[in-house]
Design a protein around this motif. Structure first.
Motif, PDB file in Angstrom:
ATOM      1  N   GLY A 315       0.816  -1.205   0.000  1.00 33.87           N
ATOM      2  CA  GLY A 315       0.000   0.000   0.000  1.00 33.87           C
ATOM      3  C   GLY A 315       0.852   1.260   0.000  1.00 33.87           C
ATOM      4  N   LEU A 316       1.961   1.239   0.734  1.00 36.87           N
ATOM      5  CA  LEU A 316       2.861   2.396   0.741  1.00 36.87           C
ATOM      6  C   LEU A 316       3.525   2.587  -0.619  1.00 36.87           C
ATOM      7  N   ARG A 317       3.758   1.492  -1.332  1.00 35.34           N
ATOM      8  CA  ARG A 317       4.331   1.611  -2.681  1.00 35.34           C
ATOM      9  C   ARG A 317       3.355   2.335  -3.608  1.00 35.34           C
ATOM     10  N   TYR A 318       2.064   1.972  -3.537  1.00 39.32           N
ATOM     11  CA  TYR A 318       1.060   2.689  -4.327  1.00 39.32           C
ATOM     12  C   TYR A 318       1.052   4.174  -3.966  1.00 39.32           C
ATOM     13  N   LEU A 319       1.138   4.450  -2.686  1.00 42.18           N
ATOM     14  CA  LEU A 319       1.068   5.827  -2.216  1.00 42.18           C
ATOM     15  C   LEU A 319       2.199   6.669  -2.794  1.00 42.18           C
ATOM     16  N   MET A 320       3.387   6.128  -2.802  1.00 44.85           N
ATOM     17  CA  MET A 320       4.540   6.895  -3.274  1.00 44.85           C
ATOM     18  C   MET A 320       4.550   7.087  -4.790  1.00 44.85           C
ATOM     19  N   ILE A 321       3.800   6.254  -5.508  1.00 47.99           N
ATOM     20  CA  ILE A 321       3.725   6.419  -6.964  1.00 47.99           C
ATOM     21  C   ILE A 321       2.968   7.689  -7.332  1.00 47.99           C
ATOM     22  N   TYR A 322       1.885   7.961  -6.606  1.00 51.02           N
ATOM     23  CA  TYR A 322       1.002   9.076  -6.955  1.00 51.02           C
ATOM     24  C   TYR A 322       1.212  10.320  -6.079  1.00 51.02           C
ATOM     25  N   CYS A 323       1.449  10.128  -4.810  1.00 50.42           N
ATOM     26  CA  CYS A 323       1.508  11.245  -3.857  1.00 50.42           C
ATOM     27  C   CYS A 323       2.958  11.559  -3.516  1.00 50.42           C
ATOM     28  N   THR A 324       3.550  12.402  -4.310  1.00 51.85           N
ATOM     29  CA  THR A 324       4.974  12.702  -4.138  1.00 51.85           C
ATOM     30  C   THR A 324       5.215  13.979  -3.333  1.00 51.85           C
ATOM     31  N   SER A 325       4.140  14.587  -2.823  1.00 47.50           N
ATOM     32  CA  SER A 325       4.287  15.849  -2.086  1.00 47.50           C
ATOM     33  C   SER A 325       3.993  15.700  -0.599  1.00 47.50           C
TER      34      SER A 325
END
Length: 491
Positions: A315-325
């Motif tokens: 889930g954290l991998r998905y998060l870092m793909i889209y939410c880079t801020s």
């Protein structure tokens, strides 16, 4: 509330700023028949206009002290078991002849100094009142009614309490606020409904349909709301930036409705403008739901996933793909998050300022090393209960994150005085340090910290074997430091 409005407004036919002066004048002159008819007509018209005015009875239960101290005896109310409904007050009598009433009204007139304040001062005072008290003030007199419903005071609605009928309260309030702009409440920007267990999807539908300018919504602890209502809010309130659904166990995702997704152009994408999202205690949230959230909320800067126990490194991998801020991130008590998740979080690099990984037992020095290497501007780290962290992890952190201001490494039994020495020699700006239940910490390590970190403001050494002399040394060198300890000899 409309009842009392009608009751008080009827006494202001002469434009006086004091209710008591009107009551007093009515006792000295007997009105003519024409005057009686005119007064009756005016009172009837005013009472009809106040039928849509929200009443504090929607906010205070009938048996609450605040309600009993009001004018409940002069109301005509209808109540259902466990639910309070709006009240309508009857118009006041056109003539008061009792001598005691005349004396009391004169005394009240002398004491009504608040009426001498200008409107802008009254509005400033009203701005500090919660929603229920503001509604109560609107029942005092015509002037207070007009001031209490000034649009500047209704940018925020704040309701709390387990027994309040929130759905009905929101419906009546938004209806009143929509009088000037039918069906749309343009001034309301913040709705805070905390701990209201009776809030349901119906209440959120009301907000979504009537408040297109909503920017902040907090419904923490309202566990009866579901995904569908949240989808409606984020779809119909395009300016929503702050969303708190902590404790809403039925919420498993944040996304646009299908209708909203179809209307959006491909260039716009399926984006939601949320920047702050708190999903603490949303136990059912899984990696797939976090994937959907990340794909729709790409502007996230603050994300809190405390006790979302089903979240994993994926889930954290998905998060870092889209939410880079993302600047602030909490995955405390997410027991499936490990060093691999730390490697993903480290991709935020210098943007990350706040990180909480408390009680993530699978995180070790390896994960801390990823964070220390790439997130050099980290200011806050909570790693309490991460028992795999040792002095080596603290060394990596201290040498690379020199601007660290707050560190919690409590219940990390492998951290000793050696790790504290690295902190003291590198992190001079440290203000808060928690070492609670660190078995390997001694007074020597504390003295090194105190001798180098003069700005230390909070030190937690509860359940640590440290001497009184060491605590006194800390107090002498860090005069503003509050020490939390369990040593009865030190005071």
């Amino acid at each position: 509330m409309g009842a009392n409005n009608g009751k008080q407004y009827g006494s202001e036919g002469k434009g006086s700023s004091s209710i008591s002066s009107d009551v007093s004048s009515s006792t000295d002159h007997t009105p003519t028949k024409a005057q009686k008819n005119a007064a009756t007509s005016e009172d009837s018209d005013l009472s009809m206009r106040t039928l849509s005015t929200p009443s504090p009875a929607l906010i205070f239960p009938p048996n609450s002290p605040g309600f009993q101290n009001g004018r409940g005896s002069s109301t005509s109310s209808s109540s259902v078991t466990g639910e309070t409904v709006a009240m309508v007050h009857s118009p006041p009598p056109t003539r008061l002849t009792h001598p005691l009433i005349r004396l009391a009204s004169k005394h009240q007139k002398e004491q009504a100094n608040i009426d001498r304040l200008p409107d802008h001062s009254m509005i400033q005072i009203f701005s500090f009142l919660p929603t229920n008290q503001l509604c109560r003030c609107a029942r005092v007199c015509r002037r207070w009614y007009n001031l209490a419903w000034d649009p500047r005071l209704w940018r925020t609605i704040r309701l709390t309490g387990e027994t309040i009928n929130v759905d009905r309260a929101l419906k009546v309030l938004t209806r009143r606020l929509c009088q000037d702009t039918p069906n749309v409440c343009l001034m309301l920007e913040t709705v805070i409904v905390s701990g209201c267990r009776r809030l349901t999807d119906r209440g959120l539908y009301t907000i979504a349909q009537c408040c297109p300018e909503l920017r902040r919504l907090e419904v923490s602890g309202c566990y009866n709301i579901s995904n569908e209502a949240v989808f409606d809010v984020v779809s119909l309130c395009p300016n929503l930036e702050h969303l708190d659904v902590s404790g809403c166990s039925k919420v498993t995702c944040i996304s646009l409705t299908r209708e909203a997704s179809i209307k959006l152009s491909p260039l716009h994408g399926k984006q939601i403008s949320i920047r702050y999202l708190d999903m603490t205690d949303c136990f059912v949230l899984e990696d797939e739901g976090l994937h959907t959230i990340a794909a729709h909320c790409t502007q996230l800067t603050h994300l809190y996933l405390r006790r979302c126990v089903r979240i994993t490194d994926e889930g954290l991998r998905y998060l870092m793909i889209y939410c880079t801020s993302v600047k602030e991130l909490s995955v405390s008590d997410c027991r499936f998050v490990s060093d691999f998740g730390m490697r993903e979080i480290a991709k935020l690099e210098s943007r990350l300022r706040y990180l909480s990984i408390a009680h993530c037992g699978r995180i070790t020095d390896v994960g801390i090393r990823y964070i220390a290497k790439y997130c050099s501007k980290l200011r806050y780290l909570n790693a309490r209960g991460c028992e795999g962290i040792t002095d080596h992890g603290v060394e990596y952190l201290a040498k690379n994150c020199t601007k660290l201001k707050s560190l919690d490494i409590g219940k990390c039994p492998l951290v000793s005085d050696t790790g504290l020495e690295f902190l003291a020699l590198n992190c001079f700006n440290l203000k808060r340090l928690s070492l609670k239940s660190c078995e390997s910490i001694t007074g020597q390590g504390l003295q090194i910290v105190a001798a180098n970190c003069f700005d230390l403001q909070m030190l937690n050494v509860q359940d640590c074997e440290v001497s009184v002399d060491a605590l006194r040394f800390v107090k002498r060198h860090c005069k503003r430091c509050i020490i939390e300890h369990t040593n009865p000899a030190f005071f």
